[in-house]
Scaffold this active site. Structure first.
Site, PDB file in Angstrom:
ATOM      1  N   TYR A 144      -7.073 -13.922  12.139  1.00  0.00           N
ATOM      2  CA  TYR A 144      -6.875 -13.809  10.694  1.00  0.00           C
ATOM      3  C   TYR A 144      -7.117 -12.368  10.291  1.00  0.00           C
ATOM      4  CZ  TYR A 144      -7.307 -18.930  10.767  1.00  0.00           C
ATOM      5  OH  TYR A 144      -7.148 -20.269  11.037  1.00  0.00           O
ATOM      6  N   SER A 162      -5.571 -27.524   6.624  1.00  0.00           N
ATOM      7  CA  SER A 162      -4.436 -27.694   5.705  1.00  0.00           C
ATOM      8  C   SER A 162      -4.356 -29.117   5.159  1.00  0.00           C
ATOM      9  CB  SER A 162      -3.118 -27.302   6.376  1.00  0.00           C
ATOM     10  OG  SER A 162      -3.066 -25.927   6.625  1.00  0.00           O
ATOM     11  N   LEU A 195      -4.319 -30.029   2.261  1.00  0.00           N
ATOM     12  CA  LEU A 195      -3.501 -30.030   1.050  1.00  0.00           C
ATOM     13  C   LEU A 195      -2.080 -29.534   1.320  1.00  0.00           C
ATOM     14  CD1 LEU A 195      -6.176 -28.751  -1.484  1.00  0.00           C
ATOM     15  CD2 LEU A 195      -5.194 -31.052  -1.353  1.00  0.00           C
ATOM     16  N   GLY A 196      -1.686 -29.583   2.591  1.00  0.00           N
ATOM     17  CA  GLY A 196      -0.316 -29.217   2.929  1.00  0.00           C
ATOM     18  C   GLY A 196       0.060 -27.808   2.527  1.00  0.00           C
ATOM     19  N   ARG A 197      -0.882 -26.860   2.697  1.00  0.00           N
ATOM     20  CA  ARG A 197      -0.687 -25.461   2.310  1.00  0.00           C
ATOM     21  C   ARG A 197      -0.391 -25.321   0.815  1.00  0.00           C
ATOM     22  NH1 ARG A 197       1.042 -26.320   7.305  1.00  0.00           N
ATOM     23  NH2 ARG A 197       0.017 -25.084   8.893  1.00  0.00           N
ATOM     24  N   GLY A 198      -1.036 -26.186   0.044  1.00  0.00           N
ATOM     25  CA  GLY A 198      -0.979 -26.078  -1.406  1.00  0.00           C
ATOM     26  C   GLY A 198       0.027 -26.971  -2.084  1.00  0.00           C
ATOM     27  N   GLY A 243       1.023 -27.961  -7.851  1.00  0.00           N
ATOM     28  CA  GLY A 243       1.216 -26.749  -8.629  1.00  0.00           C
ATOM     29  C   GLY A 243       2.335 -25.845  -8.153  1.00  0.00           C
TER      30      GLY A 243
END
Length: 336
Positions: free
Chosen positions: A63, A213, A215-218, A223
Site C-alpha cells: 500500500y 471490502s 462494502l464492495g469498495r463502497g 452513495g
C-alpha cells in the site's frame, strides 16, 4: 455517536490466542488506490477508530508502496498496546525503495526481508498479525510458512494469516505453521468463499476469517452511482464491476438493499456490513474519513433477524453481481 471512548464487542480470531474487535479498520485507501491521500484526516480516522473501540488495523507493504505502513505506524504509536497491527507481505516483489519488480513472492528469504522492512516502517518490535498477501505459484506454500513460523518463534510476528488462498493452500499453510486468520474479500457482492471450500476449511480447522471490502469498495453504501464521481486516480475507474452495463446491473441490486434498509431505518452500508458480521466473521471495512467510520462502527451494534437476512439473500443472490472484482492481471494472483 458520543465523543468519549467506547467499547466494541471482541472475539477470538482463530485458536492461537488472537482476540480483536469484531470490526477492524482497513487502511489501504489512506495512501493508495482511492485518489489523493489526506494524511491528517487519515490519522484522525485511526485515532477516532481507537476511541470507538476498534482494535484491529490492517495494512500491507504494497500500500503506497510502504507509505501505508509508515502512516499506520505513526498513527498508532501512542496507542501501541491497545491495538492489533496487521500487515501483509509477498503480494508483490518490492525492492528496497518500494519499486515493484515482480509479482507475488513467497520465497523464505524475501519474506524475512519483508517482515524486517515492515517492522521498521511500522516503528514496532513485533507485528501482531502477518499475512502472506498472495500465494506464490512458484514456491510451495509450506516453504513460505516454514519461514514465517520461524519469525513467530523469534518474536517478530505474533500470529500468522494468509490472504486470497484456496482451501488447499490454507490447509497446507496451517500444517506448516498454525494460522490465526484467512483474509479474503467477502460481502453481499462477493460470496465465493461460501462455495469454494474456504469458509468450510477455516471452520473445520478453527481459523478465523477476516472479510475485506465488506462494502464492495463502497458501492454497497448506496452513495456511488457513477465512476465519474470518483477521483481521477481511483482504481475503481478500471474495475470490471464498476464499468458500463456491469455497474448498471449492480446498482439495481444496491437499490434492492436500499429498500430493505429504508424499511428498517438504517443506511444501506450499515445493513450490508451488519450482514457480513452476522456470518460470524471479522470485518475490516476500509475508509479514510471519520464520517464514514462512524456509520461503519454503528453496524457492529445492528443485530439482523432471520427475516432481514432472508430478505437480503433474496435481494442479492450469490450469482447476481456482474463483473469480476479485479482486472484480469490482478485476478490471476487470486486463488478461487
Amino acid at each position: 455517536m458520543d465523543e468519549h471512548t467506547m467499547s466494541m464487542n471482541t472475539h477470538p480470531v482463530g485458536g492461537q490466542g488472537l482476540v480483536t474487535s469484531v470490526e477492524g479498520l482497513g487502511t489501504m485507501g489512506m495512501t493508495a488506490m482511492y485518489g489523493t491521500p489526506d494524511v491528517a484526516e487519515a490519522v484522525a480516522t485511526v485515532h477516532r477508530a481507537i476511541e470507538l473501540g476498534v482494535s484491529m488495523f490492517d495494512t500491507a507493504d504494497m500500500y503506497g508502496p510502504f507509505s501505508g505502513e509508515e502512516l499506520l505506524g505513526r498513527a498508532v504509536s501512542a496507542h501501541r498496546d491497545q491495538v492489533i497491527v496487521a500487515t501483509k507481505g509477498g503480494g508483490l516483489t518490492l525492492d528496497e525503495t518500494g519499486g515493484i519488480v515482480g509479482g507475488p513472492n513467497g520465497r523464505p528469504d524475501y519474506l524475512r526481508r519483508s517482515v524486517e522492512g515492515s517492522l521498521r516502517r511500522l516503528g514496532t518490535d513485533h507485528i501482531d498479525l502477518y499475512y502472506l498477501h498472495r500465494v506464490d505459484p512458484t514456491v510451495p506454500v509450506e516453504e513460505s510458512f516454514g519461514a514465517l513460523g520461524e519469525l513467530v518463534a523469534e518474536g517478530k510476528v505474533r500470529y500468522l494469516g494468509i490472504s486470497e488462498a484456496s482451501a488447499e493452500s490454507i490447509r497446507a499453510a496451517h500444517a506448516a505453521a498454525p494460522l490465526s486468520a484467512v483474509q479474503t474479500e467477502y460481502s453481499l457482492f462477493t460470496r465465493t468463499v461460501e462455495s469454494n471450500g474456504v469458509l468450510d476449511v477455516v471452520r473445520e480447522l478453527g481459523i478465523g476469517f477476516v472479510a475485506y471490502s465488506p462494502l464492495g469498495r463502497g458501492i454497497l453504501t448506496g452513495g456511488l452511482r457513477s465512476v465519474e464521481e470518483l477521483p481521477e486516480h481511483d482504481f475503481r475507474r478500471t474495475a470490471p464491476r464498476f464499468a458500463g452495463e456491469n455497474l448498471r446491473n449492480n446498482l439495481r441490486l444496491v437499490d434492492r438493499i436500499r429498500t430493505i434498509a429504508d424499511n428498517r431505518d438504517v443506511t444501506p452500508g450499515r445493513l450490508a456490513l451488519a450482514w457480513v458480521l452476522a456470518q460470524g466473521v471479522t470485518a475490516i471495512p476500509g475508509t479514510k474519513r471519520r464520517v464514514y467510520l462512524e456509520d461503519n462502527v454503528a453496524a457492529a451494534d445492528l443485530v439482523l433477524d432471520a427475516e432481514t437476512l432472508a430478505a437480503l439473500d433474496e435481494a442479492v443472490p450469490a450469482d447476481a453481481v456482474a463483473g469480476e472484482r479485479y482486472t484480469p492481471v490482478a485476478m490471476s494472483t487470486i486463488q478461487e
